[in-house]
Design a protein around this motif. Structure first.
Motif, PDB file in Angstrom:
ATOM      1  N   ASN A 154     -47.099  84.700  44.604  1.00  0.00           N
ATOM      2  CA  ASN A 154     -47.324  83.314  44.210  1.00  0.00           C
ATOM      3  C   ASN A 154     -47.235  83.158  42.705  1.00  0.00           C
ATOM      4  OD1 ASN A 154     -48.262  81.875  46.758  1.00  0.00           O
ATOM      5  ND2 ASN A 154     -49.642  83.632  46.738  1.00  0.00           N
ATOM      6  N   VAL A 207     -48.838  80.388  39.783  1.00  0.00           N
ATOM      7  CA  VAL A 207     -50.020  79.535  39.716  1.00  0.00           C
ATOM      8  C   VAL A 207     -49.843  78.509  38.609  1.00  0.00           C
ATOM      9  CG1 VAL A 207     -52.527  79.488  39.430  1.00  0.00           C
ATOM     10  CG2 VAL A 207     -51.441  81.481  40.486  1.00  0.00           C
ATOM     11  N   LYS A 213     -46.177  75.515  49.421  1.00  0.00           N
ATOM     12  CA  LYS A 213     -47.544  75.962  49.691  1.00  0.00           C
ATOM     13  C   LYS A 213     -47.766  77.372  49.163  1.00  0.00           C
ATOM     14  CE  LYS A 213     -47.363  74.398  54.330  1.00  0.00           C
ATOM     15  NZ  LYS A 213     -47.871  74.571  55.680  1.00  0.00           N
ATOM     16  N   GLU A 214     -49.004  77.784  49.198  1.00  0.00           N
ATOM     17  CA  GLU A 214     -49.381  79.141  48.812  1.00  0.00           C
ATOM     18  C   GLU A 214     -48.868  80.139  49.850  1.00  0.00           C
ATOM     19  OE1 GLU A 214     -53.439  81.809  48.093  1.00  0.00           O
ATOM     20  OE2 GLU A 214     -53.588  79.625  48.243  1.00  0.00           O
ATOM     21  N   ASP A 215     -48.363  81.267  49.383  1.00  0.00           N
ATOM     22  CA  ASP A 215     -47.954  82.371  50.246  1.00  0.00           C
ATOM     23  C   ASP A 215     -49.217  83.123  50.662  1.00  0.00           C
ATOM     24  OD1 ASP A 215     -47.032  84.809  51.295  1.00  0.00           O
ATOM     25  OD2 ASP A 215     -45.452  85.023  49.801  1.00  0.00           O
ATOM     26  N   ASP A 216     -49.425  83.292  51.976  1.00  0.00           N
ATOM     27  CA  ASP A 216     -50.618  84.013  52.447  1.00  0.00           C
ATOM     28  C   ASP A 216     -50.429  85.525  52.430  1.00  0.00           C
ATOM     29  OD1 ASP A 216     -49.225  84.795  54.771  1.00  0.00           O
ATOM     30  OD2 ASP A 216     -50.234  83.342  56.054  1.00  0.00           O
ATOM     31  N   ALA A 250     -45.518  79.803  53.632  1.00  0.00           N
ATOM     32  CA  ALA A 250     -45.391  79.131  52.334  1.00  0.00           C
ATOM     33  C   ALA A 250     -44.757  77.746  52.427  1.00  0.00           C
ATOM     34  CB  ALA A 250     -44.605  80.011  51.365  1.00  0.00           C
ATOM     35  N   GLN A 303     -53.077  75.543  41.274  1.00  0.00           N
ATOM     36  CA  GLN A 303     -52.526  75.619  42.629  1.00  0.00           C
ATOM     37  C   GLN A 303     -51.463  76.709  42.693  1.00  0.00           C
ATOM     38  OE1 GLN A 303     -51.388  71.985  44.497  1.00  0.00           O
ATOM     39  NE2 GLN A 303     -53.305  70.963  43.963  1.00  0.00           N
ATOM     40  N   LYS A 304     -51.470  77.436  43.818  1.00  0.00           N
ATOM     41  CA  LYS A 304     -50.521  78.526  44.036  1.00  0.00           C
ATOM     42  C   LYS A 304     -49.336  78.031  44.854  1.00  0.00           C
ATOM     43  CE  LYS A 304     -54.007  82.180  43.969  1.00  0.00           C
ATOM     44  NZ  LYS A 304     -54.613  83.272  44.739  1.00  0.00           N
ATOM     45  N   ARG A 305     -48.167  78.590  44.544  1.00  0.00           N
ATOM     46  CA  ARG A 305     -46.944  78.285  45.281  1.00  0.00           C
ATOM     47  C   ARG A 305     -46.206  79.592  45.563  1.00  0.00           C
ATOM     48  NH1 ARG A 305     -49.338  74.149  45.640  1.00  0.00           N
ATOM     49  NH2 ARG A 305     -48.669  72.089  44.953  1.00  0.00           N
ATOM     50  N   GLY A 306     -45.732  79.739  46.802  1.00  0.00           N
ATOM     51  CA  GLY A 306     -44.946  80.911  47.171  1.00  0.00           C
ATOM     52  C   GLY A 306     -43.722  81.045  46.277  1.00  0.00           C
TER      53      GLY A 306
END
Length: 193
Positions: free
Chosen positions: A125, A127, A161-164, A179, A64-67
């Protein structure tokens, strides 16, 4: 704003000037709400002016990715929320003014770490990996540990959350990468060598 949440240009005016070779910094990240997400981030400024960013953040689920960002302030008196928010204030002369959350001295839109124009603090991000530990090691050419654009005294934030990377279809994408909230944060300081 005064006190702890002053802009870095106000708080490091008299900081000693260090050479660009071998400067080390660290941020110890904690989760002020429940203590589950924690770790450290190390920074080393290389001779070529790039900064090597490495570390480990625990309890980031596998794959899972995180900002992952540098925020404007090193103020954690209200947990991770005081590290720099989009604050609005009203006055007779100003209708609305944003004080950016990510460190952004050039007033660019949010983007990914490989983009030419981005917030200085946009590091993309991290991971999660084996054992729910995010391990990372990369170079960045915009952040600095010395000079007027130093990140010393600012904070590192891991988001929920993941940074887009500024490529989403909402207004927040160009500000924060969508994020979400802050899972852990830590103030960046010089590391004892």
């Amino acid at each position: 704003m005064g006190g702890v949440a002053q802009k870095m240009t106000d708080t490091v005016k008299n900081a000693p000037v260090l050479g660009s070779s071998g400067v080390h910094a660290v941020a110890v990240l904690t989760d002020p709400s429940n203590g589950q997400v924690y770790g450290h981030v190390d920074f080393v400024e290389a001779n070529d002016g790039t900064v090597i960013v490495s570390g480990e953040i625990k309890n980031i689920p596998d794959k899972q990715k995180r900002g992952f960002h540098i925020h404007e302030f090193g103020d954690t008196t209200n947990g991770c929320t005081s590290a720099g928010n989009y604050h609005r204030f009203l006055s007779m002369e100003f209708a609305c003014l944003y004080v950016g959350a990510h460190y952004n001295p050039d007033n660019n839109e949010h983007a990914g770490p490989q983009d030419q124009l981005r917030h200085v603090g946009d590091l993309g991000n991290i991971v999660g990996g084996s054992g729910n530990v995010a391990k990372f090691n990369f170079k960045d050419s915009l952040i600095k540990l010395t000079g007027s654009r130093s990140i010393i005294g600012r904070s590192v934030v891991v988001h929920e959350k993941e940074d887009d990377l500024g490529r989403g279809n909402t207004a927040d994408s160009k500000k924060t990468g969508n994020a979400g909230g802050r899972m852990a944060c830590g103030v960046i300081g010089f590391k004892k060598s």
